[in-house]
Enzyme design. Structure first.
Site, PDB file in Angstrom:
ATOM      1  N   GLU A  17       0.826  -1.219   0.000  1.00  0.00           N
ATOM      2  CA  GLU A  17       0.000   0.000   0.000  1.00  0.00           C
ATOM      3  C   GLU A  17       0.858   1.266   0.000  1.00  0.00           C
ATOM      4  O   GLU A  17       0.517   2.272   0.606  1.00  0.00           O
ATOM      5  CB  GLU A  17      -0.974   0.013   1.183  1.00  0.00           C
ATOM      6  CG  GLU A  17      -1.953  -1.124   1.200  1.00  0.00           C
ATOM      7  CD  GLU A  17      -2.705  -1.291  -0.111  1.00  0.00           C
ATOM      8  OE1 GLU A  17      -2.865  -0.302  -0.847  1.00  0.00           O
ATOM      9  OE2 GLU A  17      -3.115  -2.421  -0.417  1.00  0.00           O
ATOM     10  N   GLY A  18       1.961   1.222  -0.724  1.00  0.00           N
ATOM     11  CA  GLY A  18       2.894   2.340  -0.776  1.00  0.00           C
ATOM     12  C   GLY A  18       3.927   2.174   0.317  1.00  0.00           C
ATOM     13  O   GLY A  18       3.609   2.236   1.503  1.00  0.00           O
TER      14      GLY A  18
END
Length: 573
Positions: free
Chosen positions: A438-439
């Site tokens: 998620e980054g």
């Protein structure tokens, strides 16, 4: 080992940090009365301890398996997921118009935190579904909402996020999956999807009746890069007009990854359109897919930050039990030479209290963020902006905390922590993915010093630090950290710091900001309760963790030139 939900600390965090009682004064959240909040926190604690926690170990040792495109889970998982759906735990914050309970996001955060502490890999299944619900609720058409949201909210269907491709990791704009419009026939108005996606969490499984994939792809003639990306609903099974399930769509799981941790969560390589008959429908407008996907990613980033809290709680509980039961050596300097429980030794006690301070501090940040999200949903624009600022702090620092606490848990077990049979190693292996997906945490820090630092010309971050400084005058450690963070933010926003300088200092700067907010919220909890226990934990946070964060100021302002004195060849040759 057994698991007990941290219910009382969660209720305290919801009350003090999220301000749930104030939220309930609004008509939209009027049902979130104190007795309902307590019932949900206690109920999910009992459910997680009884249904999900016992499966955590078998999920790690057996994991998920893929054969001929069919993914199977270990024994017990189907029954536990069915119970989750039947008891309505996935519907807490879902829109009431589509079968949800319409309660605050803060309460849904409590549900996911408890489930994840009991079984992190399993909880990725409903966690990704939450993101799909968010994306469709914000960007889907009325028909799409009516078709998909009721079953996603109930959990009868699950949702996924499909961004990454073999050649396109963090650079989503490099994706090559295609979506070609269909002009005639039974699927007129829809699109033929083709491409390969990797790292798709719970991309294929048999626990839910259908899997609704949200897939990023390019339409013909779309602009290059991220500006040319569109978002599509691609169901595992076609959905008929009456809501019943039709034939299987042209998509399959090619394989699942063999990972360091979260082994029960099938991380799939997904292939779309092997037979040129994978059908999807557009969400919103063409070339606006990234905007819709960011809605899903923002939700996921908050929930991944929660995963750091979850795994920290589980590791803390296990380490605390081991330190209480493990008898070894006499207390140093004691006239009594009988061996004592290792919790009596100063360094073990230091580690346990550090684990607890980090866990409760990150939980305080989690619920403060959730409360700001809820206020934003009620129309408070300042709170909504603050929530945006807090997301990278929570995601990055929260997951760093999860890794540190899980590592300390192994250390407390000594050699037994490095042996798989105790289960301590699983927490560390499970935790390690959270700073990556998620980054990555580096991407979160870059987001902070570029987009988030520029919000309202720096006013959003400066207002947050000013609030902390003003309220923490009697807690000088936290007040000073907030002032230092504000000063570094001002330097980064000035012409004296280049973009490279900001990026080079972004990770230590993010840690400083996150610790300042967590210390603030912990101190508010200690004031609210007057509890000697909470006060003692808060002192550990303020006197050991906050000074470490203040010490990162030099690294935050070191500049990029320091890291480019050596040529790349000298670093990689």
């Amino acid at each position: 080992m057994s698991f007990t939900a941290p219910t009382q600390d969660q209720i305290l965090a919801m009350r003090v940090c999220a301000g749930i009682e104030e939220l309930a004064s609004d008509e939209r959240y009027g049902a979130a009365t104190p007795d309902v909040v307590e019932a949900i926190a206690e109920g999910i604690g009992a459910f997680a301890a009884g249904e999900w926690a016992p499966l955590n170990r078998i999920g790690d040792t057996e994991g998920a398996h893929c054969k001929d495109g069919v993914v199977s889970s270990p024994a017990g998982y189907a029954e536990a997921y069915k119970a989750f759906v039947e008891q309505g735990w996935g519907s807490i914050a879902g829109p009431a118009a589509f079968g949800g309970q319409g309660l605050p996001f803060t309460l849904a955060t409590c549900v996911l935190e408890t489930l994840g502490a009991a079984n992190m890999g399993f909880t990725l299944l409903p966690m990704l579904t939450v993101g799909a619900i968010e994306a469709l609720d914000h960007h889907g058409s009325d028909a799409q909402k009516a078709m998909y949201l009721p079953n996603l909210i109930s959990g009868a269907w699950s949702g996924t996020m499909n961004l990454t491709e073999p050649q396109a990791g963090s650079d989503v704009g490099a994706l090559r999956s295609t979506a070609v419009p269909i002009s005639d026939g039974p699927h007129a108005g829809k699109y033929r999807i083709a491409g390969t996606k990797i790292y798709i969490t719970w991309g294929e499984h048999e626990l839910a009746e259908n899997v609704i994939h949200l897939v990023l792809a390019r339409t013909p003639g779309a602009p290059a890069g991220s500006r040319g990306i569109s978002l599509f609903i691609v169901p595992k099974y076609h959905v008929n007009a009456d809501g019943s399930l039709g034939e299987r769509n042209d998509l399959r799981a090619v394989s699942i990854e063999h990972k360091l941790g979260i082994n029960v969560s099938p991380t799939c390589v997904m292939s779309y359109g092997d037979n040129a008959e994978c059908i999807g429908e557009l969400v919103g407008h063409e070339n606006e897919g990234l905007k819709a996907m960011f809605t899903m990613m923002n939700s996921a980033r908050i929930n991944v930050g929660s995963q750091g809290v979850q795994i920290a709680e589980r590791a803390l509980q296990q380490a605390r039990g081991y330190a209480r039961d493990r008898i070894q050596s006499a207390r140093a300097g004691s006239p009594d030479k009988n061996p004592v429980a290792i919790i009596e030794h100063p360094d073990v006690r230091r580690m346990i209290l550090r684990m607890r301070a980090l866990t409760e501090g990150s939980r305080a940040l989690l619920y403060y963020t959730a409360g700001q999200v809820d206020r934003g949903l009620l129309g408070d624009k300042a709170a909504g902006a603050r929530a945006e600022l807090l997301v990278p702090l929570l995601k990055a620092w929260g997951t760093d905390v999860g890794c540190e606490v899980a590592s300390l848990g192994i250390q407390i077990h000594g050699g037994m922590g490095f042996v798989e049979e105790t289960g301590a190693a699983q927490h560390y292996r499970d935790a390690r993915i959270a700073p990556i997906y998620e980054g990555t945490n580096g991407i979160q820090a870059a987001d902070l010093v570029t987009r988030k630092l520029g919000m309202e010309q720096g006013g959003v971050l400066q207002a947050l630090m000013a609030d902390i400084s003003a309220e923490m005058q009697d807690v000088p450690e936290v007040a000073s950290l907030a002032k230092d963070s504000a000063a570094i933010a001002a330097w980064m926003a000035s012409g004296d710091a280049s973009l490279d300088d900001r990026l080079a200092g972004s990770v230590p700067f993010l840690t400083m900001c996150a610790v300042a907010v967590a210390g603030w919220q912990l101190a508010r909890q200690a004031r609210a309760t007057g509890s000697a226990e909470k006060t003692a934990v808060t002192k550990v946070f303020n006197r050991t963790i906050v000074p470490e964060a203040r010490g990162l100021g030099a690294a935050a302002m070191a500049g990029a030139a320091l890291y480019y004195e050596l040529e790349s060849e000298a670093l990689t040759g």
